[in-house]
Design a protein around this motif. Structure first.
Motif, PDB file in Angstrom:
ATOM      1  N   ILE A  45      17.504  -4.102 -21.993  1.00  0.00           N
ATOM      2  CA  ILE A  45      17.942  -5.315 -22.614  1.00  0.00           C
ATOM      3  C   ILE A  45      18.116  -6.638 -21.833  1.00  0.00           C
ATOM      4  O   ILE A  45      18.235  -6.406 -20.603  1.00  0.00           O
ATOM      5  CB  ILE A  45      19.402  -5.135 -23.348  1.00  0.00           C
ATOM      6  N   GLU A  48      24.438  -9.819 -21.445  1.00  0.00           N
ATOM      7  CA  GLU A  48      25.316 -11.061 -21.935  1.00  0.00           C
ATOM      8  C   GLU A  48      25.463 -11.791 -20.616  1.00  0.00           C
ATOM      9  O   GLU A  48      25.474 -13.091 -20.589  1.00  0.00           O
ATOM     10  CB  GLU A  48      26.775 -10.679 -22.284  1.00  0.00           C
ATOM     11  N   ILE A  51      22.157 -13.610 -20.053  1.00  0.00           N
ATOM     12  CA  ILE A  51      22.346 -14.795 -21.170  1.00  0.00           C
ATOM     13  C   ILE A  51      23.094 -16.077 -20.871  1.00  0.00           C
ATOM     14  O   ILE A  51      22.762 -17.074 -20.810  1.00  0.00           O
ATOM     15  CB  ILE A  51      22.647 -14.627 -22.735  1.00  0.00           C
ATOM     16  N   THR A  84      14.387  -5.229 -25.796  1.00  0.00           N
ATOM     17  CA  THR A  84      14.450  -4.858 -27.044  1.00  0.00           C
ATOM     18  C   THR A  84      15.453  -5.942 -27.950  1.00  0.00           C
ATOM     19  O   THR A  84      15.146  -5.984 -29.050  1.00  0.00           O
ATOM     20  CB  THR A  84      15.009  -3.383 -27.232  1.00  0.00           C
ATOM     21  N   ASN A  85      16.039  -6.815 -27.055  1.00  0.00           N
ATOM     22  CA  ASN A  85      16.746  -7.682 -27.821  1.00  0.00           C
ATOM     23  C   ASN A  85      16.637  -9.079 -27.581  1.00  0.00           C
ATOM     24  O   ASN A  85      17.309 -10.121 -27.549  1.00  0.00           O
ATOM     25  CB  ASN A  85      18.217  -7.465 -27.129  1.00  0.00           C
ATOM     26  N   ASN A  87      14.755 -11.303 -29.175  1.00  0.00           N
ATOM     27  CA  ASN A  87      14.826 -12.679 -30.250  1.00  0.00           C
ATOM     28  C   ASN A  87      16.491 -12.875 -30.265  1.00  0.00           C
ATOM     29  O   ASN A  87      16.889 -14.198 -30.353  1.00  0.00           O
ATOM     30  CB  ASN A  87      14.394 -11.980 -31.608  1.00  0.00           C
ATOM     31  N   GLU A  88      17.408 -11.795 -30.290  1.00  0.00           N
ATOM     32  CA  GLU A  88      18.621 -11.978 -30.578  1.00  0.00           C
ATOM     33  C   GLU A  88      19.369 -12.882 -29.080  1.00  0.00           C
ATOM     34  O   GLU A  88      19.872 -13.822 -29.268  1.00  0.00           O
ATOM     35  CB  GLU A  88      19.474 -10.843 -30.349  1.00  0.00           C
ATOM     36  N   ALA A  89      18.750 -12.619 -27.556  1.00  0.00           N
ATOM     37  CA  ALA A  89      19.068 -13.465 -26.617  1.00  0.00           C
ATOM     38  C   ALA A  89      18.520 -14.596 -26.898  1.00  0.00           C
ATOM     39  O   ALA A  89      19.301 -15.607 -26.401  1.00  0.00           O
ATOM     40  CB  ALA A  89      18.381 -12.674 -25.517  1.00  0.00           C
ATOM     41  N   GLU A  91      18.025 -16.538 -29.473  1.00  0.00           N
ATOM     42  CA  GLU A  91      18.801 -17.370 -30.472  1.00  0.00           C
ATOM     43  C   GLU A  91      20.016 -17.780 -29.786  1.00  0.00           C
ATOM     44  O   GLU A  91      20.523 -18.837 -30.008  1.00  0.00           O
ATOM     45  CB  GLU A  91      18.896 -16.441 -31.503  1.00  0.00           C
ATOM     46  N   LYS A  92      20.788 -17.046 -29.215  1.00  0.00           N
ATOM     47  CA  LYS A  92      22.137 -17.302 -28.484  1.00  0.00           C
ATOM     48  C   LYS A  92      21.777 -18.530 -27.528  1.00  0.00           C
ATOM     49  O   LYS A  92      22.594 -19.449 -27.511  1.00  0.00           O
ATOM     50  CB  LYS A  92      22.685 -16.156 -27.622  1.00  0.00           C
ATOM     51  N   GLU A  95      21.275 -21.827 -29.624  1.00  0.00           N
ATOM     52  CA  GLU A  95      22.502 -22.096 -30.416  1.00  0.00           C
ATOM     53  C   GLU A  95      23.307 -22.826 -29.420  1.00  0.00           C
ATOM     54  O   GLU A  95      23.997 -23.758 -29.764  1.00  0.00           O
ATOM     55  CB  GLU A  95      23.150 -20.739 -31.047  1.00  0.00           C
ATOM     56  N   GLU A 100      14.690 -24.155 -27.629  1.00  0.00           N
ATOM     57  CA  GLU A 100      13.954 -23.214 -28.259  1.00  0.00           C
ATOM     58  C   GLU A 100      12.812 -22.634 -27.330  1.00  0.00           C
ATOM     59  O   GLU A 100      11.815 -23.244 -27.148  1.00  0.00           O
ATOM     60  CB  GLU A 100      13.389 -23.317 -29.553  1.00  0.00           C
TER      61      GLU A 100
END
Length: 300
Positions: A45, A48, A51, A84-85, A87-89, A91-92, A95, A100
């Motif tokens: 992953i 945090e 990110i 694996t994450n 897209n989530e990363a 998106e954060k 935001e 993008e």
């Protein structure tokens, strides 16, 4: 202004360039060590902490380089291709920063980098067929430009992932020599004696900076572009780095890169040997400039 902001989020670094489409030259550029892939080998992953480091770096870049009036094109590579994450990363990050990122394929990464290298070689007055090496944090790309045709391949060996994988540093060179064997198979298909060997990205540019007496803070791309390195110089500067204290090495190559540069030089040297070249031309231009160039062409 006829400008583009090109952003490259790699497995180790975040690169930002403000690019003048008319001159095809950078106006300003910044690089940050964000270690995107720090948890990739163990947890698969983007954690945090990584990110947040990316978000902080983007905020800092915006405070130092004006994005106003420029098209922004941001891409990301191996770490996000693998996580694996992802897209989530991303998106954060979007935001928080309103930027993008697009995950690009190894083939597109290599082509964009190659476009940047070709542009720089033309500025340097070098118009010959070449082989380009791009050592990244999570992958390494080798690309041949022969008779206006491109032959490229990405390999899953990078400075962040190899350091994360090999806990015993005494085994680093042994593991790297094993992992570059598939690279030899690819190189042997296309390599020719008359090809110019060009190298880009953090490891070659760092060694070139050491040769010029520059450190992380005094780094100057204008000085680096066109620098020639011989294979024996890699051993010289590797030994010089190994003789430094951690603090001295951080000053030389940057905080967060002090434990990675050794792996980078070992990968660099292994591929140098496979190519059987006597010297390489170092260029600072890489993926972020290639992204900017593409955006400039898309504007027309």
């Amino acid at each position: 202004m006829n400008c583009v902001i090109g952003i490259d989020l790699g497995s180790n670094s975040l690169g930002v360039v403000k690019f003048d489409c008319k001159s095809k030259e950078p106006i300003d550029s910044l690089s940050y060590v964000v270690r995107t892939a720090s948890s990739l080998v163990d947890k698969k992953i983007i954690d945090e902490g990584a990110i947040q480091r990316v978000i902080n770096a983007l905020f800092d870049a915006k405070s130092k380089i004006s994005f106003e009036g420029c098209i922004v094109n941001a891409v990301t590579t191996e770490a996000m291709r693998t996580a694996t994450n992802a897209n989530e990363a991303l998106e954060k990050i979007k935001e928080a920063t309103n930027i993008e990122f697009k995950i690009i394929s190894p083939q597109e990464e290599a082509k964009l980098t190659l476009d940047a290298v070709k542009n720089r070689l033309q500025i340097l007055g070098i118009n010959k067929d070449f082989v380009a090496l791009d050592i990244g944090g999570g992958s390494t790309e080798v690309s041949f430009y022969i008779d206006r045709k491109i032959y490229t391949k990405s390999f899953k060996i990078g400075i962040v992932t190899i350091v994360s994988e090999v806990k015993n540093t005494n085994r680093l060179e042994e593991v790297i020599l094993e992992k570059v064997k598939p690279i030899k198979d690819f190189i042997d298909k296309y390599n020719k004696d008359n090809l110019v060997f060009v190298s880009t990205a953090g490891t070659p540019t760092t060694v070139a900076a050491l040769k010029h007496g520059l450190n992380y803070e005094t780094y100057d791309a204008k000085i680096i572009n066109g620098t020639t390195l011989r294979i024996d110089e890699l051993d010289f500067y590797l030994n010089k780095l190994l003789d430094m204290s951690i603090k001295e090495r951080q000053i030389a190559v940057g905080v967060g890169r002090e434990d990675l540069i050794v792996a980078g030089i070992l990968i660099f040297k292994a591929i140098f040997v496979i190519l059987n070249k006597k010297e390489t031309i170092v260029v600072d231009d890489s993926l972020r400039e290639g992204v900017a160039l593409k955006s400039c062409l898309d504007k027309k």
